[in-house]
Design a protein around this motif. Structure first.
Motif, mmCIF file in Angstrom:
data_model
loop_
_atom_site.group_PDB
_atom_site.id
_atom_site.type_symbol
_atom_site.label_atom_id
_atom_site.label_comp_id
_atom_site.label_asym_id
_atom_site.label_seq_id
_atom_site.Cartn_x
_atom_site.Cartn_y
_atom_site.Cartn_z
ATOM 1 N N MET A 77 -34.813 17.261 16.446
ATOM 2 C CA MET A 77 -34.334 18.209 17.445
ATOM 3 C C MET A 77 -33.537 19.331 16.783
ATOM 4 O O MET A 77 -33.707 20.517 17.116
ATOM 5 N N LEU A 78 -32.686 18.973 15.815
ATOM 6 C CA LEU A 78 -31.897 19.991 15.137
ATOM 7 C C LEU A 78 -32.771 20.936 14.323
ATOM 8 O O LEU A 78 -32.492 22.142 14.242
ATOM 9 N N ILE A 79 -33.820 20.411 13.717
ATOM 10 C CA ILE A 79 -34.746 21.267 12.967
ATOM 11 C C ILE A 79 -35.393 22.294 13.891
ATOM 12 O O ILE A 79 -35.557 23.467 13.530
ATOM 13 N N GLN A 80 -35.762 21.855 15.105
ATOM 14 C CA GLN A 80 -36.357 22.797 16.067
ATOM 15 C C GLN A 80 -35.373 23.887 16.459
ATOM 16 O O GLN A 80 -35.770 24.996 16.794
ATOM 17 N N PHE A 81 -34.083 23.576 16.409
ATOM 18 C CA PHE A 81 -33.054 24.566 16.730
ATOM 19 C C PHE A 81 -32.645 25.390 15.520
ATOM 20 O O PHE A 81 -31.718 26.201 15.605
ATOM 21 N N GLY A 82 -33.309 25.164 14.394
ATOM 22 C CA GLY A 82 -33.016 25.936 13.192
ATOM 23 C C GLY A 82 -31.900 25.385 12.346
ATOM 24 O O GLY A 82 -31.402 26.070 11.446
#
Length: 264
Positions: A77-82
């Motif tokens: 999820m954090l990766i999707q948020f950059g």
């Protein structure tokens, strides 16, 4: 003591009244509405399920050392948020829980409408109280996304523990609901308006009820309108125009039919 003539007359009158009452109750049968006896084939709820993350817990989330999938979900999820997580970082999260989300999609539900969802922990979280579900897609049996769920949980259960190790739990704190927590994104395809015949399926299979249902529809709507297919299904010819078909089904549901005798 012998009974007087007046007493015998009263007893005879009471016997006749009781006999008439029994005969009336025997002849009289309750009639049920068609909507209580049968349902239209294809018009039903559809089950949806998904996977999500609940955040904002007060230290009652998953023990990440025992539920690695929770940490993996947070990283993704954090990766999707950059946000990039350095490799080798041991995340010790106590306010996050991995959950399953399920709901029922009503028939003819349209995009933009909302439905209730139920959220349940799949890890070892102690409680979901105070948590918020992050955007979770809900999929049908065909794998397509039909709704998106998100919102604050309402949890009916709670637990408490003491310093001596004692604890008490009321109801189930690891599950909760979100009223109107999912927004419908896709409508379920339906052939309700394209089929020539409407199929009425009885809730309780019975040849007598199926025959009486078809006969009642023919007596009301005209001969040849309905035909009993088997102990469950009655085929009914209906107008193809959407407005007329809706009114036709509404009239069908209001008809009263005497169901067959139940099994002894």
């Amino acid at each position: 003591m012998p009974m007087t003539a007046k007493g015998r007359a009263s007893l005879k009158h009471l016997f006749l009244v009781s006999l008439l009452a029994v005969a009336f109750l025997t002849e009289y049968a309750w009639a049920d509405r068609v909507k209580d006896l049968a349902s239209v084939a294809g018009v039903r709820n559809n089950q949806l399920a998904g996977y999500g993350i609940v955040v904002g817990l007060s230290g009652t989330g998953d023990q990440t050392t025992q539920t690695p999938f929770t940490v993996q979900s947070i990283i993704n999820m954090l990766i999707q948020f950059g946000v990039t997580i350095p490799p080798g970082v041991n995340m010790q999260l106590k306010n996050v829980a991995a959950v399953t989300v399920h709901a029922e999609l009503p028939p003819f539900a349209k995009p933009g409408q909302t439905i209730d969802v139920t959220v349940s922990s799949i890890g070892n979280a102690k409680s979901l109280r105070g948590g918020s579900l992050i955007m979770a897609p809900l999929r049908g049996a065909d794998g397509s996304v039909y709704a998106i769920a998100q919102g604050n949980l309402i949890v009916g259960g709670f637990g408490a523990s003491g310093a001596d190790g004692s604890s008490v739990t009321v109801n189930i704190p690891s599950a909760g609901r979100i009223p109107n927590g999912a927004t419908v994104e896709r409508a379920v395809p339906s052939d309700f308006l394209t089929q020539e015949n409407i199929m009425l399926n009885l809730h309780v299979p019975d040849f007598t009820t199926s025959k009486r249902l078809a006969q009642q529809i023919n007596d009301t709507m005209g001969d040849g309108t309905a035909a009993s297919v088997d102990a469950v299904t009655v085929a009914v010819r209906a107008p193809l125009d959407p407005g007329h078909r809706t009114a036709f089904v509404s009239a069908l549901e209001s008809l009263e039919v005497e169901p067959g005798d139940v099994q002894a």
